[in-house]
Design a protein around this motif. Structure first.
Motif, mmCIF file in Angstrom:
data_model
loop_
_atom_site.group_PDB
_atom_site.id
_atom_site.type_symbol
_atom_site.label_atom_id
_atom_site.label_comp_id
_atom_site.label_asym_id
_atom_site.label_seq_id
_atom_site.Cartn_x
_atom_site.Cartn_y
_atom_site.Cartn_z
ATOM 1 N N SER A 95 0.842 -1.243 0.178
ATOM 2 C CA SER A 95 0.015 -0.015 0.010
ATOM 3 C C SER A 95 0.993 1.238 -0.100
ATOM 4 O O SER A 95 0.249 2.281 -0.234
ATOM 5 C CB SER A 95 -1.033 0.066 1.206
ATOM 6 N N ARG A 97 2.306 2.366 2.476
ATOM 7 C CA ARG A 97 2.220 3.056 3.852
ATOM 8 C C ARG A 97 2.115 1.866 4.968
ATOM 9 O O ARG A 97 1.589 0.971 4.735
ATOM 10 C CB ARG A 97 1.044 3.981 3.836
ATOM 11 N N GLY A 105 -1.435 10.174 7.004
ATOM 12 C CA GLY A 105 -1.822 10.739 5.575
ATOM 13 C C GLY A 105 -0.731 10.580 4.860
ATOM 14 O O GLY A 105 -0.494 11.459 3.970
ATOM 15 N N ARG A 107 2.329 8.553 2.233
ATOM 16 C CA ARG A 107 2.672 7.480 1.507
ATOM 17 C C ARG A 107 4.122 7.331 0.840
ATOM 18 O O ARG A 107 4.750 8.676 0.783
ATOM 19 C CB ARG A 107 1.765 7.346 0.384
ATOM 20 N N TYR A 158 2.319 13.615 1.075
ATOM 21 C CA TYR A 158 1.074 13.581 1.890
ATOM 22 C C TYR A 158 0.009 12.993 0.910
ATOM 23 O O TYR A 158 -0.016 13.489 -0.107
ATOM 24 C CB TYR A 158 0.857 14.998 2.301
ATOM 25 N N ASP A 159 -0.685 12.029 1.375
ATOM 26 C CA ASP A 159 -1.758 11.441 0.404
ATOM 27 C C ASP A 159 -2.797 11.149 1.413
ATOM 28 O O ASP A 159 -3.461 10.011 1.486
ATOM 29 C CB ASP A 159 -1.275 10.125 -0.036
ATOM 30 N N TRP A 160 -3.399 12.268 1.920
ATOM 31 C CA TRP A 160 -4.537 12.098 2.943
ATOM 32 C C TRP A 160 -5.717 12.013 2.076
ATOM 33 O O TRP A 160 -6.199 12.760 1.129
ATOM 34 C CB TRP A 160 -4.613 13.389 3.729
ATOM 35 N N GLN A 161 -6.624 11.184 2.442
ATOM 36 C CA GLN A 161 -7.918 10.938 1.725
ATOM 37 C C GLN A 161 -8.980 10.998 2.669
ATOM 38 O O GLN A 161 -9.487 10.135 3.479
ATOM 39 C CB GLN A 161 -7.994 9.644 1.028
ATOM 40 N N PRO A 162 -9.201 12.373 2.798
ATOM 41 C CA PRO A 162 -10.419 12.785 3.913
ATOM 42 C C PRO A 162 -11.820 12.156 3.517
ATOM 43 O O PRO A 162 -12.081 11.865 2.256
ATOM 44 C CB PRO A 162 -10.398 14.168 3.796
ATOM 45 N N ARG A 163 -12.403 11.548 4.624
ATOM 46 C CA ARG A 163 -13.597 10.910 4.362
ATOM 47 C C ARG A 163 -14.770 12.295 4.320
ATOM 48 O O ARG A 163 -14.585 13.206 4.955
ATOM 49 C CB ARG A 163 -14.104 10.018 5.470
ATOM 50 N N GLY A 164 -15.683 12.096 3.217
ATOM 51 C CA GLY A 164 -16.559 13.204 3.219
ATOM 52 C C GLY A 164 -17.449 13.346 4.224
ATOM 53 O O GLY A 164 -18.079 12.492 4.932
#
Length: 171
Positions: A95, A97, A105, A107, A158-164
């Motif tokens: 992955s 990470r 967040g 990678r 930084y590879d932050w994938q925020p939740r909506g």
């Protein structure tokens, strides 16, 4: 009050009962100072497997007198090194990470922004475990790159994938 077993002290004693230590005749290979036979010393995995099997057998034969064998510092450090390298390699290969990177967040990417392959992840993992102070180079570097990133050409992004955020239902 009379002791319940031979070798025990009077009431209030926290000392364990007298234990019968297996001899070489009663439990082959087990006594104080046990070590694997010379044929298995050459292979760490074989010695670990033999020791684990012997521990299980000793536990089943005499549960009250069971004691874990004394392992050396070198043995413990070797297996800690192996576990850390395998964990980092698998995490970065699959992955990009680790669990901590997921929470923060981040990678790890290879050259050209591609995911790390198995060999690159393994080399980076060994480098991180052998030279952990190299991570502190991030504090000094203008590009926020660790010593491992500079030498191997990797990059932590930084590879932050925020939740909506769920919006309230409208009538």
């Amino acid at each position: 009050m009379r002791p319940r077993w031979p070798g025990a002290r009077a009431a209030g004693c926290r000392r364990s009962p007298a234990r019968r230590v297996p001899t070489r005749d009663s439990a082959p290979g087990w006594s104080r100072g046990w070590s694997p036979p010379p044929s298995t010393r050459s292979s760490s995995a074989a010695s670990c497997s033999a020791a684990t099997s012997a521990c299980r057998a000793a536990l089943l034969i005499d549960p009250r007198g069971f004691q874990f064998p004394q392992v050396g510092v070198v043995f413990s450090l070797f297996w800690a090194f192996c576990v850390a390298v395998v964990y980092l390699t698998v995490s970065w290969t699959l992955s990009g990470r680790t669990y901590g990177y997921l929470v923060m967040g981040l990678r790890v990417l290879g050259r050209g922004g591609r995911p790390l392959r198995l060999v690159g992840a393994a080399i980076r993992a060994v480098f991180v475990v052998v030279v952990p102070i190299g991570i502190a180079w991030v504090l000094v570097s203008r590009d926020n790159r660790s010593l491992q990133d500079i030498v191997l050409g990797t990059r932590v992004v930084y590879d932050w994938q925020p939740r909506g955020a769920e919006s309230p239902a409208q009538d």
